[in-house]
Design a protein around this motif. Sequence first.
Motif, short mmCIF file in Angstrom:
data_model
loop_
_atom_site.label_atom_id
_atom_site.label_comp_id
_atom_site.label_asym_id
_atom_site.label_seq_id
_atom_site.Cartn_x
_atom_site.Cartn_y
_atom_site.Cartn_z
N TYR A 70 21.84 -14.23 32.65
CA TYR A 70 22.82 -14.83 31.76
C TYR A 70 22.04 -15.78 30.84
O TYR A 70 21.24 -16.58 31.33
CB TYR A 70 23.83 -15.68 32.53
CG TYR A 70 24.65 -14.97 33.58
CD1 TYR A 70 25.24 -13.73 33.35
CD2 TYR A 70 24.87 -15.57 34.81
CE1 TYR A 70 26.02 -13.11 34.31
CE2 TYR A 70 25.65 -14.97 35.79
CZ TYR A 70 26.21 -13.73 35.54
OH TYR A 70 26.98 -13.14 36.50
N SER A 76 28.17 -22.78 27.39
CA SER A 76 28.01 -21.38 27.80
C SER A 76 26.78 -21.21 28.68
O SER A 76 26.82 -20.51 29.71
CB SER A 76 27.87 -20.49 26.55
OG SER A 76 29.04 -20.54 25.77
N GLY A 80 26.56 -20.07 32.76
CA GLY A 80 25.71 -18.99 33.24
C GLY A 80 24.82 -19.43 34.39
O GLY A 80 24.67 -18.74 35.40
N GLY A 100 20.17 -17.67 35.52
CA GLY A 100 20.80 -18.31 34.37
C GLY A 100 19.74 -18.97 33.51
O GLY A 100 18.88 -19.70 34.03
N ILE A 139 22.85 -10.68 29.60
CA ILE A 139 24.19 -10.96 29.11
C ILE A 139 24.17 -12.26 28.32
O ILE A 139 23.91 -13.34 28.89
CB ILE A 139 25.20 -11.04 30.27
CG1 ILE A 139 25.20 -9.73 31.06
CG2 ILE A 139 26.61 -11.35 29.74
CD1 ILE A 139 26.03 -9.76 32.33
N LEU A 141 25.77 -15.33 26.24
CA LEU A 141 27.01 -16.10 26.28
C LEU A 141 27.08 -17.04 25.08
O LEU A 141 26.19 -17.87 24.87
CB LEU A 141 27.07 -16.95 27.56
CG LEU A 141 26.77 -16.22 28.88
CD1 LEU A 141 26.64 -17.23 30.01
CD2 LEU A 141 27.84 -15.21 29.19
N SER A 166 27.43 -9.06 26.10
CA SER A 166 27.73 -10.35 25.47
C SER A 166 29.14 -10.78 25.84
O SER A 166 30.00 -9.95 26.08
CB SER A 166 27.60 -10.25 23.95
OG SER A 166 28.57 -9.38 23.40
N GLN A 204 35.08 -17.85 29.95
CA GLN A 204 33.74 -17.41 30.30
C GLN A 204 33.49 -17.53 31.80
O GLN A 204 32.90 -16.64 32.41
CB GLN A 204 32.70 -18.22 29.52
CG GLN A 204 32.65 -17.87 28.04
CD GLN A 204 31.66 -18.74 27.29
OE1 GLN A 204 31.63 -19.96 27.44
NE2 GLN A 204 30.82 -18.10 26.48
N LEU A 208 32.54 -14.41 34.18
CA LEU A 208 31.30 -14.42 34.96
C LEU A 208 31.61 -14.27 36.45
O LEU A 208 30.89 -13.56 37.17
CB LEU A 208 30.53 -15.72 34.70
CG LEU A 208 29.90 -15.84 33.32
CD1 LEU A 208 29.32 -17.24 33.13
CD2 LEU A 208 28.80 -14.80 33.13
N SER A 212 29.84 -11.14 38.56
CA SER A 212 28.96 -11.32 39.72
C SER A 212 29.64 -10.87 41.01
O SER A 212 29.00 -10.26 41.88
CB SER A 212 28.51 -12.77 39.83
OG SER A 212 29.61 -13.65 39.92
#
Length: 303
Positions: A70, A76, A80, A100, A139, A141, A166, A204, A208, A212
């Motif tokens: 992420y 954002s 992540g 992240g 991904i 964010l 995204s 978001q 997420l 996951s």
Amino acid sequence: MKASDLEVLSTESLCESTEHIDEMGTLEALKAINKEDQRVAEAVSAILPDIARLVDMASMRMKRGGRIFYIGAGTSGRLGVLDASECPPTYGVDSSLVQGVIAGGVEALTTSKEGAEDCLEEGANDLRKRGVSEVDVVIGLAASGRTPYVIGALSFARSTGALTGSISCVSDAGLSEYADCPIECVTGPECIMGSTRMKAGTAQKMILNMISTELMVKHGKVYRNLMVDVQPTNEKLVARACRIVTLASGCSPERAEALLEETGWDVKTAICMSVSGKSLQECRESIYAQEGNVARAIKSLQE
């Protein structure tokens, strides 16, 4: 970004329901915020097929040994990092599996580094340092859908052959052009104009969590709805491991603890032994053959 650019973003529009929040009483203000928050779940519901597509494609990469990254800036990026950091204690995976990455590095988690998001090359550099390759998933964010740092990261990820996704909170996001699996969850104006830590951040976080969680389900980390790869590293988690075995197999707490001690506190094997009645070795071999999926391992032993 110029002021004229902000005007086209729905996240930067005025929210009519909270236009006079500074004049409201406490309860009235909280009710207004809560009403806006209720719109978030509806927005996420509308784009579930897009989330499912990303999960399915990411799962295939994971089966090839790929990692999930992420990457984002500000709120954002912090979200992540949060989701990634919860995967090891919840599902017993290595910390390298879900990572992240935030613009400005670890310090940006607690200290604002707003300028870090403006550099395209830094996003690419942060992924380059981590050796992102064609088996991985990246991904990006960005609530605004146009953060340069994230665009740079996705552009680099694509050049390596990695799968790109995204998550933006506006329609026609610039970020979507760089993603194989774009997700645009339009959450609308924020209660406080431009404060995307609110509705956009909530959306978001929800997305997420879904990504996951379902990835871990697909990779054998869950039996029924129980986290069966939990690592009992403290008193609370030891108690949770015992409870999981009890709930999964219907055995007594005493039997659950005895099985866990016999298996070296391997929750999956303890469940398999309790349900199937087979030996420790048979259960371990079946779980291995079924790639960690407890339900399939039990079924195989009972056939």
